[in-house]
Design a protein around this motif. Structure first.
Motif, PDB file in Angstrom:
ATOM      1  N   ILE A  13      -2.681 -17.539  26.300  1.00  0.00           N
ATOM      2  CA  ILE A  13      -2.209 -18.689  26.800  1.00  0.00           C
ATOM      3  C   ILE A  13      -0.899 -18.939  25.869  1.00  0.00           C
ATOM      4  O   ILE A  13       0.198 -19.465  26.215  1.00  0.00           O
ATOM      5  N   GLY A  14      -1.224 -18.664  24.657  1.00  0.00           N
ATOM      6  CA  GLY A  14      -0.015 -18.995  23.448  1.00  0.00           C
ATOM      7  C   GLY A  14       1.126 -17.884  23.495  1.00  0.00           C
ATOM      8  O   GLY A  14       1.971 -18.504  23.419  1.00  0.00           O
ATOM      9  N   GLN A  15       0.848 -16.791  23.937  1.00  0.00           N
ATOM     10  CA  GLN A  15       1.898 -15.918  23.866  1.00  0.00           C
ATOM     11  C   GLN A  15       2.632 -15.834  25.266  1.00  0.00           C
ATOM     12  O   GLN A  15       3.610 -15.107  25.319  1.00  0.00           O
ATOM     13  N   MET A  16       1.957 -16.070  26.468  1.00  0.00           N
ATOM     14  CA  MET A  16       2.560 -15.706  27.811  1.00  0.00           C
ATOM     15  C   MET A  16       3.688 -16.773  28.036  1.00  0.00           C
ATOM     16  O   MET A  16       3.696 -17.926  27.463  1.00  0.00           O
ATOM     17  N   MET A  17       4.664 -16.505  28.685  1.00  0.00           N
ATOM     18  CA  MET A  17       5.746 -17.343  29.138  1.00  0.00           C
ATOM     19  C   MET A  17       5.401 -17.796  30.623  1.00  0.00           C
ATOM     20  O   MET A  17       5.144 -16.707  31.584  1.00  0.00           O
ATOM     21  N   GLU A  18       5.564 -18.993  30.959  1.00  0.00           N
ATOM     22  CA  GLU A  18       5.633 -19.410  32.241  1.00  0.00           C
ATOM     23  C   GLU A  18       6.606 -20.517  32.445  1.00  0.00           C
ATOM     24  O   GLU A  18       7.094 -21.266  31.568  1.00  0.00           O
ATOM     25  N   LYS A  19       6.902 -21.080  33.935  1.00  0.00           N
ATOM     26  CA  LYS A  19       7.569 -22.119  33.885  1.00  0.00           C
ATOM     27  C   LYS A  19       6.975 -23.595  33.362  1.00  0.00           C
ATOM     28  O   LYS A  19       5.756 -23.521  33.521  1.00  0.00           O
ATOM     29  N   VAL A  20       7.752 -24.390  32.622  1.00  0.00           N
ATOM     30  CA  VAL A  20       6.958 -25.501  32.044  1.00  0.00           C
ATOM     31  C   VAL A  20       7.927 -26.638  32.620  1.00  0.00           C
ATOM     32  O   VAL A  20       9.352 -26.639  32.394  1.00  0.00           O
ATOM     33  N   THR A  21       7.408 -27.729  32.828  1.00  0.00           N
ATOM     34  CA  THR A  21       8.272 -29.000  32.988  1.00  0.00           C
ATOM     35  C   THR A  21       7.838 -29.951  31.766  1.00  0.00           C
ATOM     36  O   THR A  21       6.863 -30.106  31.485  1.00  0.00           O
ATOM     37  N   LEU A  22       9.100 -30.212  31.038  1.00  0.00           N
ATOM     38  CA  LEU A  22       9.013 -30.943  29.786  1.00  0.00           C
ATOM     39  C   LEU A  22       9.032 -32.306  30.072  1.00  0.00           C
ATOM     40  O   LEU A  22       9.693 -32.780  30.811  1.00  0.00           O
ATOM     41  N   PRO A  23       8.149 -33.075  29.345  1.00  0.00           N
ATOM     42  CA  PRO A  23       8.374 -34.925  29.552  1.00  0.00           C
ATOM     43  C   PRO A  23       9.469 -35.126  28.853  1.00  0.00           C
ATOM     44  O   PRO A  23      10.093 -34.586  27.845  1.00  0.00           O
TER      45      PRO A  23
END
Lengths: 360, 192
Positions: free
Chosen positions: A175-185
């Motif tokens: 989970i630390g190394q993978m990239m995914e889409k993320v919505t930041l607050p």
């Protein structure tokens, strides 16, 4: 404004911390979590929000800097990976004893010892059973996506301050190394000194004329007092167990067999559920989101419905013990694990269900 | 639509960045994406690989043991990953240094001599974009406009003047990829 980005889990933690108005990060580099401090350093938050980012001389120093910052009522955090977390256990025990809020992130790698730098989930016992000395618990959150890495930073702080207790985000190398889409607050400001005094009257913000002095310590030599303090801590942990359990279920309604997995393993198990159902096997998944408090009741309930439960962990079998305690013998419980940095494949998980419960 | 890709080669060939650009491109198209690299000792001189998933749906496991497409850039990778392509899937490889070529009859195999072309056309720095072009020709899932947007967001702005040469490399890859063995398309991406 909300922003969607493609980020590594580690980067998401750092971005979320700055946006949440964290006051200080103290850490020491170790693979596979070094991007947390690297991202913080690259963003220069001391120029924007005023957040302190400091590379300490060791993990022991980091956690004690966190102890100091937390005592002042600040939002402070550290992160490490397994060998570094072992070094922090003494400090965590003191922080739990002194009832201070803070957030710690463990991006787990395989052990024991220096082990490997690849993903594992072999720090479960250390995380949920205390880890250091004395009777204490950490609030433990287990993210299974990059989005949750970002979302759990605010959640961990909220819970930590609500209970005045350290909260741990238990992640791993995947989970630390993978990239995914993320919505930041959106950005929110750090607490002002006045806000800290109002919100946290226990904090050491300087002795005021209108109140007695605040003392932060984990030491109490009078046994009667120390017992009372321990009873108070235990009541707090019971309160967490009663109100803070979080979990998620997939395809459990009609399930004959139940998988239980958290974090990375839960992602692998979601795929295993899809494969199993394509092959006519009614498999469901329960994913604990809080590992302490553990979803004991939900598991106990599902145990009455299914013919067997398989826990899947990247360890030799640690969470399986808490699952067995929850199931109380109502249905067979087995464990499937890979370790040493190997991530199990969804196919292996389906095979394990067949081997354990559908023989012949 | 779900496209599960493994890209593997030597550390330094741009395997991870190629995966990153495909993931960015997928994101630009509004898809769900995941990018899971090998990290640690592998990428420091040995083999590097990355799993990229582009999907219309929520992605379950970001780590896989079978793939719709394998893009393999050295002998070790061909040896390791040929067997992990799903029947009816696609294998694209660079012939440079390959002594034991892929032989499966139940998958489509394409060859792109990107290393050779990169040296011949002095495009060594955009080698991975030649390979990307080959992939885009064989599997037209991500489009040029999105890849260019992906490149723009993944490259620091000081490298943005290199975007045209990357586009040229993609076009070159599309031009030089050749089929070796093509199975009927009844298992194409559309039926997933």
């Amino acid at each position: 404004m909300k922003e969607v980005k493609l980020l590594k889990g580690n980067e998401a933690i750092a971005e979320a911390a700055i946006r949440y108005g964290v006051d200080g990060y103290f850490g020491y580099p170790i693979t596979p979590q070094s991007e947390i401090m690297e991202t913080l350093m690259a963003q220069h938050p001391w120029d924007t929000t005023g957040m302190v980012v400091l590379q300490a001389e060791s993990e022991t120093a980091s956690i004690n800097m966190v102890y100091g910052g937390a005592g002042c009522g600040k939002k402070v955090m550290t992160s490490s990976s397994s060998p570094g977390m072992s070094l922090m256990q003494e400090g965590l025990s003191y922080i739990a004893g002194a009832e201070l809020p803070c957030v710690v992130i463990n991006v787990v790698r395989g052990g024991p010892g220096l082990g490997t730098i690849q993903p594992a989930q072999s720090d479960y016992f250390q995380s949920v059973k205390g880890g250091g000395h004395g009777d204490y618990k950490l609030i433990v959150l287990a993210p299974s996506s990059v989005q949750e890495m970002a979302d759990f930073v605010p959640l961990a702080f909220e819970l930590a301050f609500k209970y005045r207790n350290p909260a741990l985000i238990l992640s791993d190398g995947m989970i630390g190394q993978m990239m995914e889409k993320v919505t930041l607050p959106p950005y929110q400001p750090r607490w002002t000194e006045q806000e800290i005094e109002q919100l946290h009257p226990w904090a050491t913000t300087g002795k005021k004329a209108h109140r007695s002095k605040n003392v932060i310590t984990s030491l109490e030599l009078l046994s009667d007092e120390q017992e009372r303090h321990n009873q108070k801590l235990q009541a707090k942990y019971q309160q967490m167990q009663a109100t803070e359990v979080r979990y998620e279920t997939f395809s459990c309604e009609d399930a004959d067999y139940l998988l239980i997995a958290y974090g990375s393993s839960a992602r692998v198990c979601q795929k295993a559920v899809e494969i199993a159902r394509e092959n006519g096997l009614k498999v469901g998944l329960l994913r604990p989101i809080t590992l302490f408090p553990f979803p004991t009741e939900a598991i106990h309930k599902l145990a009455q419905q299914v013919k067997g439960i398989l826990t899947v962990e990247m360890s030799a079998g640690q969470m399986v013990e808490d699952v067995r305690l929850a199931v109380e013998g109502k249905t067979p419980v087995a464990h499937f694990g890979r370790f040493g940095g190997i991530i199990p494949s969804p196919g292996e998980v389906v095979d394990a269900i067949k081997q354990q419960f559908i023989k012949g | 639509m779900t496209e599960e890709i493994i890209i593997a080669g030597f550390g330094g060939q741009g395997v991870l960045s190629m995966g990153k650009i495909l993931a960015y491109s997928g994101m630009m198209m509004g898809k769900e994406v995941s990018w899971m690299p090998s990290y640690g000792p592998e990428m420091r001189g040995g083999t590097a690989n990355v799993t990229v998933i582009i999907s219309d749906n929520r992605i379950s496991s970001p780590v896989l043991h079978e793939f719709d497409t394998a893009i393999l850039l050295n002998q070790q990778s061909v040896t390791k990953f040929e067997s992990m392509v799903k029947p009816g899937g696609v294998l694209i490889y660079d012939g440079n240094g390959i002594v034991s070529h892929p032989t499966r009859k139940d998958i489509s195999i394409y060859r792109v001599d990107a290393s050779e072309e990169a040296v011949r056309s002095n495009m060594q720095k955009t080698f991975n974009m030649i390979v990307t072009g080959a992939y885009m020709k064989v599997k037209p899932i991500v489009h040029m406009a999105d890849v260019l947007k992906g490149l723009k967001s993944s490259l620091p702005s000081r490298h943005h003047h290199l975007l045209p040469s990357n586009e040229k490399a993609i076009e070159k890859g599309m031009e030089i990829v050749v089929p070796v063995n093509v199975v009927s398309a009844n298992c194409c991406v559309n039926c997933h």
